[in-house]
Every structure is written in C-alpha cells, then in structure tokens.
Design a protein around this motif. Structure first.
Motif, PDB file in Angstrom:
ATOM      1  N   ALA A 168       0.778  -0.970   0.017  1.00 32.76           N
ATOM      2  CA  ALA A 168      -0.035   0.049   0.166  1.00 32.76           C
ATOM      3  C   ALA A 168       0.854   1.327  -0.092  1.00 32.76           C
ATOM      4  O   ALA A 168       0.620   2.076  -0.724  1.00 32.76           O
ATOM      5  N   ALA A 169       1.816   1.232   0.771  1.00 35.21           N
ATOM      6  CA  ALA A 169       2.888   2.515   0.851  1.00 35.21           C
ATOM      7  C   ALA A 169       3.539   2.659  -0.771  1.00 35.21           C
ATOM      8  O   ALA A 169       3.533   3.766  -1.060  1.00 35.21           O
ATOM      9  N   ARG A 170       3.989   1.649  -1.122  1.00 36.66           N
ATOM     10  CA  ARG A 170       4.309   1.772  -2.483  1.00 36.66           C
ATOM     11  C   ARG A 170       3.434   2.152  -3.636  1.00 36.66           C
ATOM     12  O   ARG A 170       3.693   3.026  -4.693  1.00 36.66           O
ATOM     13  N   ALA A 171       2.211   1.670  -3.383  1.00 39.31           N
ATOM     14  CA  ALA A 171       1.206   2.330  -4.514  1.00 39.31           C
ATOM     15  C   ALA A 171       0.917   3.683  -4.174  1.00 39.31           C
ATOM     16  O   ALA A 171       0.583   4.421  -5.158  1.00 39.31           O
ATOM     17  N   GLU A 172       1.077   4.321  -2.848  1.00 36.29           N
ATOM     18  CA  GLU A 172       0.923   5.655  -2.547  1.00 36.29           C
ATOM     19  C   GLU A 172       1.761   6.435  -3.257  1.00 36.29           C
ATOM     20  O   GLU A 172       1.532   7.791  -3.867  1.00 36.29           O
ATOM     21  N   ASP A 173       3.170   6.213  -3.178  1.00 40.70           N
ATOM     22  CA  ASP A 173       4.082   7.170  -3.868  1.00 40.70           C
ATOM     23  C   ASP A 173       4.561   6.787  -5.084  1.00 40.70           C
ATOM     24  O   ASP A 173       5.426   7.310  -5.766  1.00 40.70           O
ATOM     25  N   GLY A 174       4.165   5.629  -5.690  1.00 40.79           N
ATOM     26  CA  GLY A 174       4.425   5.312  -7.261  1.00 40.79           C
ATOM     27  C   GLY A 174       5.572   4.363  -7.404  1.00 40.79           C
ATOM     28  O   GLY A 174       5.547   4.079  -8.481  1.00 40.79           O
ATOM     29  N   ARG A 175       6.207   3.887  -6.351  1.00 41.06           N
ATOM     30  CA  ARG A 175       7.209   2.798  -6.490  1.00 41.06           C
ATOM     31  C   ARG A 175       6.447   1.489  -6.798  1.00 41.06           C
ATOM     32  O   ARG A 175       7.179   0.768  -7.303  1.00 41.06           O
ATOM     33  N   GLY A 176       5.257   1.312  -6.478  1.00 36.52           N
ATOM     34  CA  GLY A 176       4.516  -0.037  -6.796  1.00 36.52           C
ATOM     35  C   GLY A 176       3.476   0.057  -7.674  1.00 36.52           C
ATOM     36  O   GLY A 176       3.008   1.189  -8.049  1.00 36.52           O
ATOM     37  N   GLU A 177       2.752  -1.366  -7.775  1.00 35.39           N
ATOM     38  CA  GLU A 177       1.596  -1.117  -8.666  1.00 35.39           C
ATOM     39  C   GLU A 177       0.537  -0.644  -7.916  1.00 35.39           C
ATOM     40  O   GLU A 177       0.443  -0.748  -6.506  1.00 35.39           O
ATOM     41  N   PRO A 178      -0.322  -0.231  -8.506  1.00 36.47           N
ATOM     42  CA  PRO A 178      -1.765   0.274  -7.798  1.00 36.47           C
ATOM     43  C   PRO A 178      -2.586  -1.008  -7.134  1.00 36.47           C
ATOM     44  O   PRO A 178      -2.466  -2.124  -7.636  1.00 36.47           O
ATOM     45  N   THR A 179      -3.009  -0.436  -6.046  1.00 32.14           N
ATOM     46  CA  THR A 179      -3.683  -1.652  -5.189  1.00 32.14           C
ATOM     47  C   THR A 179      -4.836  -0.938  -4.154  1.00 32.14           C
ATOM     48  O   THR A 179      -4.470   0.219  -3.881  1.00 32.14           O
ATOM     49  N   ALA A 180      -5.965  -1.595  -4.300  1.00 29.75           N
ATOM     50  CA  ALA A 180      -7.141  -0.862  -3.479  1.00 29.75           C
ATOM     51  C   ALA A 180      -6.480  -0.784  -1.859  1.00 29.75           C
ATOM     52  O   ALA A 180      -7.220  -0.071  -1.120  1.00 29.75           O
TER      53      ALA A 180
END
Length: 331
Positions: A168-180
C-alpha cells in the motif's frame, strides 16, 4: 483430588494462557485463563510467574496442590534448547513430578488428531506467525525453528499485515503497482491516506499492537478482487503447503493417508481464497494428505499429550475430548 495419573495441561500463547486440571478419570476439575506468555520480552522466570498465577487458580478449583504430570505447550519454545530451559523452570515450581514442555504448535496438532492410541500427522499454525510440526507414534517429530525471517519464515497474521502495508505504501508514492490496499488500510483507522497511516504508526498515534487488525482488511480487499491483495493471499497458501509438504516428507508420510491440521486465527477463519488455495495445492503436492481445520481449544491438545504420557485409558480420552469439543470439528 488424588494426584495419581492426573494431568496439568497448559496452553500458553503470546496473548493468553489456558490451564486445565484433568483428573485420573478424565474429568476437568479445574480451569483458569491467564495472560500472554512472552519469555523473550520479559525473561523466563517472569513469564513463568504469569503461568503460575493461572495454575494456582486451576489447582485451587481442583482442590489440589500438585498433579501427576505437567503437559505444557508454550509459545516461544521454538528451539529444543528453549524447551529444555522452560521445562527446568516449570520443574522448579513443583506442580508435578514429571514435566513435558513442547512448542504450542504441538497442542494444535494433538487437538486435531482423532487417533488417540497412535497420534500421527502434521499441523500448520498460522496465527500471529507461522509454524509447522509433525509427529509419529514412535516419537519422531518434524519441526521448524519458526523464529521469523532469519529462519526462512514468511506470513502469519503479523507478516500479512506488514506485507499489506508495504504494498500500500508503494502504491501511494508510485514505486509499486496500484492496489486498493492504498485506500482500505488507512480507512480502517478512519484516515484518508497511506501517508497519514504511516505517520500515525510511526508517531504512535495508532498503537503498533493494532497492526494485526489489518490482516482481515487484507482478506476483505482480496475478496473484493484486488490483484495485489489476492497475490499476497496466494503466497500465504503456498507457504502453508510448503511447510506441510516438507514435514510430511520428513516423516515418510507423503505416500500414505495422513491428516494435515490447520490451526491458528488466520487458517481457522477459513477465508475462502486461502482455504481453497491450501486444499488445491495440497491435493497437487501431497495427494494423500487429509486437511482439517482445528476448531477445538489448543489446551485440549496439551491435555491429550499429557494423557499420552500417562498411558490413559480410552474412556479418559473420550471424556476429555467431550468436555472441549462438543461435537465441533473442522473438516
């Protein structure tokens, strides 16, 4: 109550302790619940003091000062050297002339094994952490250190919560893939963003002990179809089956029908994706394994291990099982 072949059964987990005094005829004549058992945090003697408070209440209810045998299944008894140290600490309390200490995963295993004369099988417990043990009638066992990432472990409720936070943290800052998970995790605490949740956890505005609340959120997000959350749950199923299969192989049980008992809060909740995933993978890798979810309280397992030690009669086992099971069995 005469001492004789009476048993003091102790199941001590990280969050709570259950104690039962089993009379020689199988009646449960004393019970008590106490606090969590955490010797790595508070030291062995202080942790055993917590047990002693509950044991004293159970013995008083039973009208006894001691029993014939002490069967203790303890959290944080992960290595044989820790079991020996804890057994010596319990012997000093003089609750009974003989003491047997095992990791608390053995309580789940023994509680789920219906064969009282020849206990054999494997158990995987997924609660705050993850562990697996196996046993045979001749006394051979299979086990893992199960002390975290340094012993190769992944998952459990705590591990799943951490994994969900990471994605979730990586989805928030753009380092990871999107997730709910980016929305569902902070929303659980009434927060608007992962940044706000990270800040709240870091500064202690959300207590670290509440992180376990995120595990059900992860499962709910997976059930709603989120790909990242579903991948985490699938990996949990892989880990459960990997441990079970290795234990079965070590005990030469892969080629014969053998129970695989599933316990702990995460597995006992029977989340459909995880439960189905474990059963499908087991069918592929250990086709003769028979998975069952254990719903009985683990103190039953500690009591049955004690009855094994004193070579109790069949009707004694039946009476103890009847007290705890009330017909509720996982399939």
């Amino acid at each position: 109550m005469g001492v004789g072949t009476s048993v003091l059964a102790i199941d001590a987990g990280n969050s709570k302790t259950d104690v039962a005094v089993v009379a020689a005829d199988g009646r449960i004549v004393g019970t008590a619940r106490g606090g969590g058992f955490q010797p790595p945090r508070v030291g062995v003697e202080t942790a055993v003091d917590t047990l002693e408070e509950a044991v004293a209440r159970a013995l008083a209810e039973a009208g006894a000062d001691s029993v014939g045998h002490v069967s203790a299944c303890l959290a944080n008894a992960d290595l044989p050297v820790e079991e020996r140290e804890l057994a010596e600490a319990l012997r000093r309390r003089a609750w009974g002339p003989s003491v047997d200490v095992r990791n608390d995963t053995f309580a789940i295993l023994r509680a789920g094994l219906r064969e009282d004369a020849e206990p054999r099988g494997v158990a995987v417990v997924c609660g705050a952490g993850i562990n697996c043990v196996g046993m045979l009638p001749d006394g051979r066992t299979a086990r893992f250190p199960a002390i975290g990432r340094i012993s190769g472990d992944w998952g459990g409720g705590g591990g799943l919560a951490e994994e969900a936070l990471w994605f979730a943290a990586r989805a928030e800052d753009g380092r990871g893939e999107p997730t709910a998970l980016r929305e569902t995790l902070p929303a659980h605490f009434g927060l608007e963003s992962m940044y706000a949740l990270i800040e709240a956890l870091h500064l202690g505005r959300v207590s670290p002990v509440r992180r376990h609340e995120l595990t059900p959120v992860l499962f709910a997000t997976a059930a709603a179809g989120d790909a990242v959350a579903r991948a985490v749950v699938d990996r949990m199923a892989e880990e459960v089956v990997a441990m079970a299969t290795v234990a079965l192989e070590r005990l030469d049980l892969l080629d014969e029908e053998a129970p695989v008992l599933l316990g702990g809060s995460v597995l006992a909740a029977r989340h459909p994706q995880l439960d189905d995933g474990v059963r499908v993978l087991l069918a592929e890798r250990a086709p003769k394994a028979v998975p069952r979810v254990v719903v009985a309280r683990p103190v039953l397992g500690a009591a049955l291990l004690g009855l094994d030690h004193v070579a109790a009669a069949g009707e004694v086992y039946a009476r103890v099982r009847g007290h705890y099971e009330d017909g509720a069995r996982g399939e």
